[in-house]
Design a protein around this motif. Structure first.
Motif, PDB file in Angstrom:
ATOM      1  N   GLY A 194       0.819  -1.202   0.000  1.00  0.00           N
ATOM      2  CA  GLY A 194       0.000   0.000   0.000  1.00  0.00           C
ATOM      3  C   GLY A 194       0.855   1.256   0.000  1.00  0.00           C
ATOM      4  N   GLU A 195       0.232   2.375   0.317  1.00  0.00           N
ATOM      5  CA  GLU A 195       0.932   3.657   0.297  1.00  0.00           C
ATOM      6  C   GLU A 195       1.095   4.275   1.687  1.00  0.00           C
ATOM      7  OE1 GLU A 195       2.381   4.807  -2.347  1.00  0.00           O
ATOM      8  OE2 GLU A 195       1.624   3.113  -3.530  1.00  0.00           O
ATOM      9  N   ASP A 196       0.695   3.560   2.722  1.00  0.00           N
ATOM     10  CA  ASP A 196       0.742   4.078   4.082  1.00  0.00           C
ATOM     11  C   ASP A 196       2.176   4.052   4.604  1.00  0.00           C
ATOM     12  OD1 ASP A 196       0.483   4.700   6.752  1.00  0.00           O
ATOM     13  OD2 ASP A 196      -1.238   3.385   7.102  1.00  0.00           O
ATOM     14  N   GLU A 197       2.768   5.226   4.747  1.00  0.00           N
ATOM     15  CA  GLU A 197       4.162   5.306   5.191  1.00  0.00           C
ATOM     16  C   GLU A 197       4.344   4.790   6.616  1.00  0.00           C
ATOM     17  OE1 GLU A 197       6.931   5.895   3.568  1.00  0.00           O
ATOM     18  OE2 GLU A 197       5.746   6.031   1.745  1.00  0.00           O
ATOM     19  N   SER A 198       3.274   4.817   7.416  1.00  0.00           N
ATOM     20  CA  SER A 198       3.385   4.297   8.783  1.00  0.00           C
ATOM     21  C   SER A 198       3.589   2.785   8.780  1.00  0.00           C
ATOM     22  CB  SER A 198       2.148   4.660   9.598  1.00  0.00           C
ATOM     23  OG  SER A 198       1.001   3.965   9.139  1.00  0.00           O
ATOM     24  N   VAL A 199       3.194   2.141   7.687  1.00  0.00           N
ATOM     25  CA  VAL A 199       3.432   0.701   7.520  1.00  0.00           C
ATOM     26  C   VAL A 199       4.803   0.465   6.892  1.00  0.00           C
ATOM     27  CG1 VAL A 199       2.664  -1.388   6.307  1.00  0.00           C
ATOM     28  CG2 VAL A 199       0.977   0.164   7.337  1.00  0.00           C
ATOM     29  N   LYS A 200       5.129   1.242   5.888  1.00  0.00           N
ATOM     30  CA  LYS A 200       6.345   1.010   5.108  1.00  0.00           C
ATOM     31  C   LYS A 200       7.621   1.438   5.844  1.00  0.00           C
ATOM     32  CE  LYS A 200       5.808   1.995   0.625  1.00  0.00           C
ATOM     33  NZ  LYS A 200       5.354   2.679  -0.621  1.00  0.00           N
ATOM     34  N   ALA A 201       7.556   2.549   6.565  1.00  0.00           N
ATOM     35  CA  ALA A 201       8.761   3.095   7.189  1.00  0.00           C
ATOM     36  C   ALA A 201       9.425   2.134   8.184  1.00  0.00           C
ATOM     37  CB  ALA A 201       8.457   4.432   7.850  1.00  0.00           C
ATOM     38  N   PRO A 202       8.652   1.474   9.085  1.00  0.00           N
ATOM     39  CA  PRO A 202       9.310   0.550  10.021  1.00  0.00           C
ATOM     40  C   PRO A 202       9.979  -0.632   9.337  1.00  0.00           C
ATOM     41  CG  PRO A 202       7.098   1.112  10.775  1.00  0.00           C
ATOM     42  CD  PRO A 202       7.217   1.601   9.370  1.00  0.00           C
ATOM     43  N   LEU A 203       9.435  -1.055   8.198  1.00  0.00           N
ATOM     44  CA  LEU A 203      10.058  -2.143   7.441  1.00  0.00           C
ATOM     45  C   LEU A 203      11.348  -1.660   6.790  1.00  0.00           C
ATOM     46  CD1 LEU A 203       6.881  -3.662   5.733  1.00  0.00           C
ATOM     47  CD2 LEU A 203       8.002  -4.407   7.847  1.00  0.00           C
ATOM     48  N   ALA A 204      11.277  -0.491   6.161  1.00  0.00           N
ATOM     49  CA  ALA A 204      12.464   0.069   5.511  1.00  0.00           C
ATOM     50  C   ALA A 204      13.604   0.265   6.504  1.00  0.00           C
ATOM     51  CB  ALA A 204      12.105   1.399   4.840  1.00  0.00           C
ATOM     52  N   ALA A 205      13.261   0.638   7.732  1.00  0.00           N
ATOM     53  CA  ALA A 205      14.275   0.917   8.751  1.00  0.00           C
ATOM     54  C   ALA A 205      15.065  -0.328   9.156  1.00  0.00           C
ATOM     55  CB  ALA A 205      13.615   1.531   9.985  1.00  0.00           C
ATOM     56  N   GLN A 206      14.577  -1.508   8.798  1.00  0.00           N
ATOM     57  CA  GLN A 206      15.280  -2.744   9.142  1.00  0.00           C
ATOM     58  C   GLN A 206      16.339  -3.122   8.115  1.00  0.00           C
ATOM     59  OE1 GLN A 206      12.716  -5.897  10.999  1.00  0.00           O
ATOM     60  NE2 GLN A 206      11.061  -4.512  10.401  1.00  0.00           N
ATOM     61  N   HIS A 207      16.450  -2.342   7.041  1.00  0.00           N
ATOM     62  CA  HIS A 207      17.503  -2.535   6.054  1.00  0.00           C
ATOM     63  C   HIS A 207      18.665  -1.594   6.357  1.00  0.00           C
ATOM     64  CE1 HIS A 207      14.188  -3.954   3.063  1.00  0.00           C
ATOM     65  NE2 HIS A 207      14.708  -4.976   3.714  1.00  0.00           N
ATOM     66  N   MET A 208      19.818  -1.966   5.883  1.00  0.00           N
ATOM     67  CA  MET A 208      21.006  -1.148   6.140  1.00  0.00           C
ATOM     68  C   MET A 208      20.887   0.266   5.584  1.00  0.00           C
ATOM     69  SD  MET A 208      23.291  -2.687   7.976  1.00  0.00           S
ATOM     70  CE  MET A 208      24.868  -1.959   7.562  1.00  0.00           C
ATOM     71  N   HIS A 209      20.206   0.399   4.429  1.00  0.00           N
ATOM     72  CA  HIS A 209      20.076   1.715   3.808  1.00  0.00           C
ATOM     73  C   HIS A 209      18.754   2.396   4.140  1.00  0.00           C
ATOM     74  CE1 HIS A 209      23.363   0.075   1.234  1.00  0.00           C
ATOM     75  NE2 HIS A 209      23.783   1.326   1.328  1.00  0.00           N
ATOM     76  N   ASN A 210      18.017   1.825   5.073  1.00  0.00           N
ATOM     77  CA  ASN A 210      16.771   2.436   5.552  1.00  0.00           C
ATOM     78  C   ASN A 210      15.781   2.735   4.425  1.00  0.00           C
ATOM     79  OD1 ASN A 210      17.440   2.642   8.429  1.00  0.00           O
ATOM     80  ND2 ASN A 210      19.017   4.058   7.713  1.00  0.00           N
ATOM     81  N   ARG A 211      15.710   1.817   3.481  1.00  0.00           N
ATOM     82  CA  ARG A 211      14.735   1.973   2.402  1.00  0.00           C
ATOM     83  C   ARG A 211      14.274   0.595   1.957  1.00  0.00           C
ATOM     84  NH1 ARG A 211      19.588   4.148  -1.259  1.00  0.00           N
ATOM     85  NH2 ARG A 211      20.414   2.177  -2.037  1.00  0.00           N
ATOM     86  N   LEU A 212      13.065   0.541   1.403  1.00  0.00           N
ATOM     87  CA  LEU A 212      12.555  -0.703   0.855  1.00  0.00           C
ATOM     88  C   LEU A 212      13.344  -1.079  -0.394  1.00  0.00           C
ATOM     89  CD1 LEU A 212       8.710  -0.061   1.200  1.00  0.00           C
ATOM     90  CD2 LEU A 212      10.136  -1.486   2.673  1.00  0.00           C
ATOM     91  N   ILE A 213      13.360  -2.362  -0.684  1.00  0.00           N
ATOM     92  CA  ILE A 213      14.067  -2.868  -1.857  1.00  0.00           C
ATOM     93  C   ILE A 213      13.113  -2.883  -3.047  1.00  0.00           C
ATOM     94  CG2 ILE A 213      15.266  -4.873  -2.828  1.00  0.00           C
ATOM     95  CD1 ILE A 213      15.953  -5.612   0.136  1.00  0.00           C
ATOM     96  N   GLN A 214      13.561  -2.368  -4.169  1.00  0.00           N
ATOM     97  CA  GLN A 214      12.739  -2.375  -5.373  1.00  0.00           C
ATOM     98  C   GLN A 214      12.721  -3.784  -5.982  1.00  0.00           C
ATOM     99  OE1 GLN A 214      10.853   0.305  -6.273  1.00  0.00           O
ATOM    100  NE2 GLN A 214      11.666   1.030  -4.306  1.00  0.00           N
ATOM    101  N   PRO A 215      11.577  -4.232  -6.506  1.00  0.00           N
ATOM    102  CA  PRO A 215      11.479  -5.609  -7.015  1.00  0.00           C
ATOM    103  C   PRO A 215      12.461  -5.935  -8.120  1.00  0.00           C
ATOM    104  CG  PRO A 215       9.505  -4.323  -7.561  1.00  0.00           C
ATOM    105  CD  PRO A 215      10.285  -3.528  -6.581  1.00  0.00           C
TER     106      PRO A 215
END
Length: 249
Positions: A194-215
């Protein structure tokens, strides 16, 4: 074109990692079966792949059913003339606390995420051996095949099984010139989040570069694993997780 005239099946090919893998493989010259329960999406991706100069056919499949996967393999050989590998990628998630995860909820994920990989390996490898064809299977596991996550008992179990099946399949099929490997994505930026940053941000923060991985980052690794350049990688599951499994604290 490293994979010119190779015949590859991609399950879950209509969107996300599957779509990007189809395009990456087509870019290397592979002919494709784009398999998905979403047949309209599969047709759209097949058209995109054909625009890159390869053969591509869409096929509607329920990967949780053995007979559907067997028919998919037969369709691939009928349309492409042979079979050189399969990206067992289709999967679902169903998040529930363990004490609310009744058998139906457990099995729904197991049947799609785990059993489908066995079906793909079994029917695909049998056909390849019968044809005298060599090639590669790539299976989509997950970081959650190696670590636990709350609410994902079923998904954790299924993806851990995929890691093990990739290892065991490699051992059993090596004598036939067939490699089996896995890929373990981290948190991927797909529409399912989805587009909810409150969902996406905590996941992204678990990566070294603090961002989601593009498919497409996962797809490029998948496409590489099918090539001869990756021939020394066998039985392993390759993390594409921006350090999650190595450095998460």
């Amino acid at each position: 074109m490293e994979m010119k005239d190779q015949a590859i099946i991609v399950t879950g090919g209509a969107s996300g990692i599957g779509r990007e893998a189809c395009l990456a493989l087509a870019g290397k010259g592979a002919n494709l079966i784009v398999a998905d329960f979403n047949i309209d999406g599969a047709k759209a991706v097949a058209a995109e792949a054909e625009a890159l100069g390869v053969k591509a056919f869409a096929y509607k499949v329920d990967v949780s059913k053995a007979e559907d996967v067997e028919a998919l393999v037969e369709f691939a050989v009928e349309k492409l003339g042979t079979l050189n590998g399969m990206f067992n990628n289709a999967g679902i998630g169903l998040v529930k606390p363990f004490l609310e995860m009744d058998p139906a909820s457990y099995l729904k994920v197991i049947e799609v995420d785990q059993h489908s990989v066995y079906y793909g390996l079994y029917y695909g490898a049998k056909k390849m051996v019968a044809l005298g064809a060599k090639g590669t299977f790539v299976n989509t596991a997950s970081i959650y095949g190696s670590v636990a996550a709350r609410g994902s008992f079923n998904y954790n179990a299924a993806k851990a099984a995929v890691v093990s099946m990739s290892r065991s399949g490699a051992l059993e099929l090596a004598e036939h010139g067939i490699r089996v490997v896995g890929v373990a994505p981290g948190f991927i930026d797909t529409p399912i989040l989805g587009e909810d940053e409150s969902v996406k941000a905590p996941l992204a923060a678990q990566h070294m570069h603090n961002r989601l991985i593009q498919p497409e980052k996962v797809a490029s690794v998948v496409a590489f694993l099918f090539t001869d350049a990756a021939s020394a990688i066998n039985g392993a599951t390759v993390p594409v997780d921006d350090g999650f499994l190595s450095f998460k604290v």
